[in-house]
Design a protein around this motif. Sequence first.
Motif, PDB file in Angstrom:
ATOM      1  N   TRP A  18       0.860  -1.184   0.000  1.00  0.00           N
ATOM      2  CA  TRP A  18       0.000   0.000   0.000  1.00  0.00           C
ATOM      3  C   TRP A  18       0.897   1.236   0.000  1.00  0.00           C
ATOM      4  CZ3 TRP A  18      -4.743  -0.927  -1.187  1.00  0.00           C
ATOM      5  CH2 TRP A  18      -5.300  -2.159  -0.880  1.00  0.00           C
ATOM      6  N   GLU A  19       1.295   1.642  -1.192  1.00  0.00           N
ATOM      7  CA  GLU A  19       2.132   2.820  -1.340  1.00  0.00           C
ATOM      8  C   GLU A  19       1.505   3.730  -2.389  1.00  0.00           C
ATOM      9  OE1 GLU A  19       5.254   0.630  -4.366  1.00  0.00           O
ATOM     10  OE2 GLU A  19       5.807   0.895  -2.295  1.00  0.00           O
ATOM     11  N   PRO A  20       1.867   4.973  -2.413  1.00  0.00           N
ATOM     12  CA  PRO A  20       1.261   5.910  -3.368  1.00  0.00           C
ATOM     13  C   PRO A  20       1.520   5.495  -4.814  1.00  0.00           C
ATOM     14  CG  PRO A  20       2.463   7.107  -1.677  1.00  0.00           C
ATOM     15  CD  PRO A  20       2.773   5.671  -1.486  1.00  0.00           C
ATOM     16  N   GLY A  21       0.478   5.566  -5.619  1.00  0.00           N
ATOM     17  CA  GLY A  21       0.596   5.284  -7.035  1.00  0.00           C
ATOM     18  C   GLY A  21       0.397   3.832  -7.422  1.00  0.00           C
ATOM     19  N   VAL A  22       0.314   2.913  -6.467  1.00  0.00           N
ATOM     20  CA  VAL A  22       0.134   1.500  -6.781  1.00  0.00           C
ATOM     21  C   VAL A  22      -1.361   1.208  -6.792  1.00  0.00           C
ATOM     22  CG1 VAL A  22       0.596  -0.850  -6.020  1.00  0.00           C
ATOM     23  CG2 VAL A  22       2.328   0.897  -5.755  1.00  0.00           C
ATOM     24  N   THR A  23      -1.844   0.519  -7.804  1.00  0.00           N
ATOM     25  CA  THR A  23      -3.264   0.174  -7.892  1.00  0.00           C
ATOM     26  C   THR A  23      -3.409  -1.322  -8.096  1.00  0.00           C
ATOM     27  OG1 THR A  23      -3.274   0.589 -10.273  1.00  0.00           O
ATOM     28  CG2 THR A  23      -3.928   2.405  -8.845  1.00  0.00           C
ATOM     29  N   TYR A  24      -4.400  -1.879  -7.466  1.00  0.00           N
ATOM     30  CA  TYR A  24      -4.771  -3.277  -7.626  1.00  0.00           C
ATOM     31  C   TYR A  24      -6.257  -3.315  -7.927  1.00  0.00           C
ATOM     32  CZ  TYR A  24      -0.273  -4.357  -5.570  1.00  0.00           C
ATOM     33  OH  TYR A  24       1.059  -4.433  -5.332  1.00  0.00           O
ATOM     34  N   ASN A  25      -6.698  -4.313  -8.614  1.00  0.00           N
ATOM     35  CA  ASN A  25      -8.088  -4.397  -9.023  1.00  0.00           C
ATOM     36  C   ASN A  25      -8.814  -5.502  -8.275  1.00  0.00           C
ATOM     37  OD1 ASN A  25      -7.738  -2.402 -10.988  1.00  0.00           O
ATOM     38  ND2 ASN A  25      -6.926  -3.897 -12.431  1.00  0.00           N
ATOM     39  N   LEU A  26     -10.070  -5.261  -7.981  1.00  0.00           N
ATOM     40  CA  LEU A  26     -10.972  -6.291  -7.473  1.00  0.00           C
ATOM     41  C   LEU A  26     -11.721  -6.875  -8.661  1.00  0.00           C
ATOM     42  CD1 LEU A  26     -12.539  -4.685  -4.300  1.00  0.00           C
ATOM     43  CD2 LEU A  26     -11.231  -6.783  -4.372  1.00  0.00           C
ATOM     44  N   PRO A  27     -12.326  -8.050  -8.499  1.00  0.00           N
ATOM     45  CA  PRO A  27     -13.211  -8.535  -9.560  1.00  0.00           C
ATOM     46  C   PRO A  27     -14.381  -7.557  -9.738  1.00  0.00           C
ATOM     47  CG  PRO A  27     -12.958 -10.175  -7.816  1.00  0.00           C
ATOM     48  CD  PRO A  27     -12.215  -8.973  -7.405  1.00  0.00           C
ATOM     49  N   LEU A  28     -15.050  -7.612 -10.859  1.00  0.00           N
ATOM     50  CA  LEU A  28     -16.217  -6.760 -11.076  1.00  0.00           C
ATOM     51  C   LEU A  28     -17.280  -7.091 -10.034  1.00  0.00           C
ATOM     52  CD1 LEU A  28     -16.646  -6.807 -14.953  1.00  0.00           C
ATOM     53  CD2 LEU A  28     -15.838  -4.934 -13.545  1.00  0.00           C
ATOM     54  N   LEU A  29     -17.797  -6.056  -9.400  1.00  0.00           N
ATOM     55  CA  LEU A  29     -18.823  -6.227  -8.365  1.00  0.00           C
ATOM     56  C   LEU A  29     -20.059  -5.430  -8.747  1.00  0.00           C
ATOM     57  CD1 LEU A  29     -16.722  -5.748  -5.124  1.00  0.00           C
ATOM     58  CD2 LEU A  29     -17.505  -7.891  -6.094  1.00  0.00           C
ATOM     59  N   ARG A  30     -21.221  -5.910  -8.327  1.00  0.00           N
ATOM     60  CA  ARG A  30     -22.455  -5.155  -8.456  1.00  0.00           C
ATOM     61  C   ARG A  30     -23.353  -5.476  -7.275  1.00  0.00           C
ATOM     62  NH1 ARG A  30     -25.919  -7.782 -13.475  1.00  0.00           N
ATOM     63  NH2 ARG A  30     -26.390  -9.751 -12.460  1.00  0.00           N
ATOM     64  N   VAL A  31     -24.166  -4.497  -6.920  1.00  0.00           N
ATOM     65  CA  VAL A  31     -25.132  -4.644  -5.834  1.00  0.00           C
ATOM     66  C   VAL A  31     -26.504  -4.777  -6.471  1.00  0.00           C
ATOM     67  CG1 VAL A  31     -26.146  -3.545  -3.810  1.00  0.00           C
ATOM     68  CG2 VAL A  31     -23.713  -3.282  -4.274  1.00  0.00           C
ATOM     69  N   VAL A  32     -27.232  -5.834  -6.098  1.00  0.00           N
ATOM     70  CA  VAL A  32     -28.539  -6.110  -6.677  1.00  0.00           C
ATOM     71  C   VAL A  32     -29.590  -6.009  -5.573  1.00  0.00           C
ATOM     72  CG1 VAL A  32     -29.923  -7.826  -7.896  1.00  0.00           C
ATOM     73  CG2 VAL A  32     -27.486  -7.642  -8.371  1.00  0.00           C
ATOM     74  N   ASN A  33     -30.664  -5.283  -5.864  1.00  0.00           N
ATOM     75  CA  ASN A  33     -31.768  -5.138  -4.928  1.00  0.00           C
ATOM     76  C   ASN A  33     -32.798  -6.220  -5.232  1.00  0.00           C
ATOM     77  OD1 ASN A  33     -33.718  -4.325  -3.165  1.00  0.00           O
ATOM     78  ND2 ASN A  33     -34.129  -2.376  -4.156  1.00  0.00           N
ATOM     79  N   LYS A  34     -32.940  -7.189  -4.326  1.00  0.00           N
ATOM     80  CA  LYS A  34     -33.903  -8.283  -4.500  1.00  0.00           C
ATOM     81  C   LYS A  34     -35.220  -8.012  -3.766  1.00  0.00           C
ATOM     82  CE  LYS A  34     -31.165 -11.198  -6.673  1.00  0.00           C
ATOM     83  NZ  LYS A  34     -31.446 -11.885  -7.882  1.00  0.00           N
ATOM     84  N   GLY A  35     -35.295  -6.905  -3.022  1.00  0.00           N
ATOM     85  CA  GLY A  35     -36.511  -6.580  -2.268  1.00  0.00           C
ATOM     86  C   GLY A  35     -37.389  -5.611  -3.026  1.00  0.00           C
ATOM     87  N   ASN A  36     -38.355  -5.030  -2.309  1.00  0.00           N
ATOM     88  CA  ASN A  36     -39.264  -4.092  -2.948  1.00  0.00           C
ATOM     89  C   ASN A  36     -39.128  -2.670  -2.401  1.00  0.00           C
ATOM     90  OD1 ASN A  36     -40.468  -4.398  -0.491  1.00  0.00           O
ATOM     91  ND2 ASN A  36     -42.355  -5.293  -1.258  1.00  0.00           N
ATOM     92  N   LEU A  37     -38.059  -2.393  -1.667  1.00  0.00           N
ATOM     93  CA  LEU A  37     -37.775  -1.035  -1.203  1.00  0.00           C
ATOM     94  C   LEU A  37     -36.696  -0.415  -2.069  1.00  0.00           C
ATOM     95  CD1 LEU A  37     -37.637  -1.447   2.667  1.00  0.00           C
ATOM     96  CD2 LEU A  37     -39.386  -0.333   1.334  1.00  0.00           C
ATOM     97  N   ALA A  38     -36.754   0.891  -2.238  1.00  0.00           N
ATOM     98  CA  ALA A  38     -35.726   1.585  -3.007  1.00  0.00           C
ATOM     99  C   ALA A  38     -34.412   1.533  -2.233  1.00  0.00           C
ATOM    100  CB  ALA A  38     -36.138   3.024  -3.253  1.00  0.00           C
ATOM    101  N   LEU A  39     -33.327   1.362  -2.948  1.00  0.00           N
ATOM    102  CA  LEU A  39     -32.013   1.236  -2.323  1.00  0.00           C
ATOM    103  C   LEU A  39     -31.082   2.256  -2.924  1.00  0.00           C
ATOM    104  CD1 LEU A  39     -29.936  -0.363  -0.599  1.00  0.00           C
ATOM    105  CD2 LEU A  39     -29.524  -1.755  -2.615  1.00  0.00           C
ATOM    106  N   LYS A  40     -30.400   2.997  -2.057  1.00  0.00           N
ATOM    107  CA  LYS A  40     -29.399   3.960  -2.489  1.00  0.00           C
ATOM    108  C   LYS A  40     -28.096   3.584  -1.796  1.00  0.00           C
ATOM    109  CE  LYS A  40     -30.535   8.656  -3.481  1.00  0.00           C
ATOM    110  NZ  LYS A  40     -30.790   9.996  -2.981  1.00  0.00           N
ATOM    111  N   TYR A  41     -27.054   3.401  -2.561  1.00  0.00           N
ATOM    112  CA  TYR A  41     -25.769   3.058  -1.953  1.00  0.00           C
ATOM    113  C   TYR A  41     -24.662   3.859  -2.569  1.00  0.00           C
ATOM    114  CZ  TYR A  41     -24.824   0.159  -6.035  1.00  0.00           C
ATOM    115  OH  TYR A  41     -24.608  -0.292  -7.304  1.00  0.00           O
TER     116      TYR A  41
END
Length: 107
Positions: free
Chosen positions: A84-107
């Motif tokens: 963890w030093e300045p200028g170094v980047t690492y990637n996570l896998p592609l992520l998404r948040v899915v709303n399976k309920g019936n309420l509005a979701l803001k994240y």
Amino acid sequence: MENKNQKRALSFSMLSIVLCVAMLIGTTFAWFTDNASTGVNLIQAGTLDVELQKSEDNGKTWTTVEENESLAFQKAAEGEEILWEPGVTYNLPLLRVVNKGNLALKY
């Protein structure tokens, strides 16, 4: 005559005190015996069901991330330590948040 007025004033005072105590007991009794029931009504605002999904093939297929599953960083070279030093980047896998309920979701 003055004795008669004193007795009358004393009796009215005692009657007032008894009446005040009775009203105080009545109101306190109402606090502890009040009851409200709704029968079989169910009050429900909605359901909130959020799911985190990941993709390892650039968004073609999505799989659900399990509860205790940790997400691993994708390193540039095999065996490379994550620094963890300045200028170094690492990637996570592609992520998404899915709303399976019936309420509005803001994240």
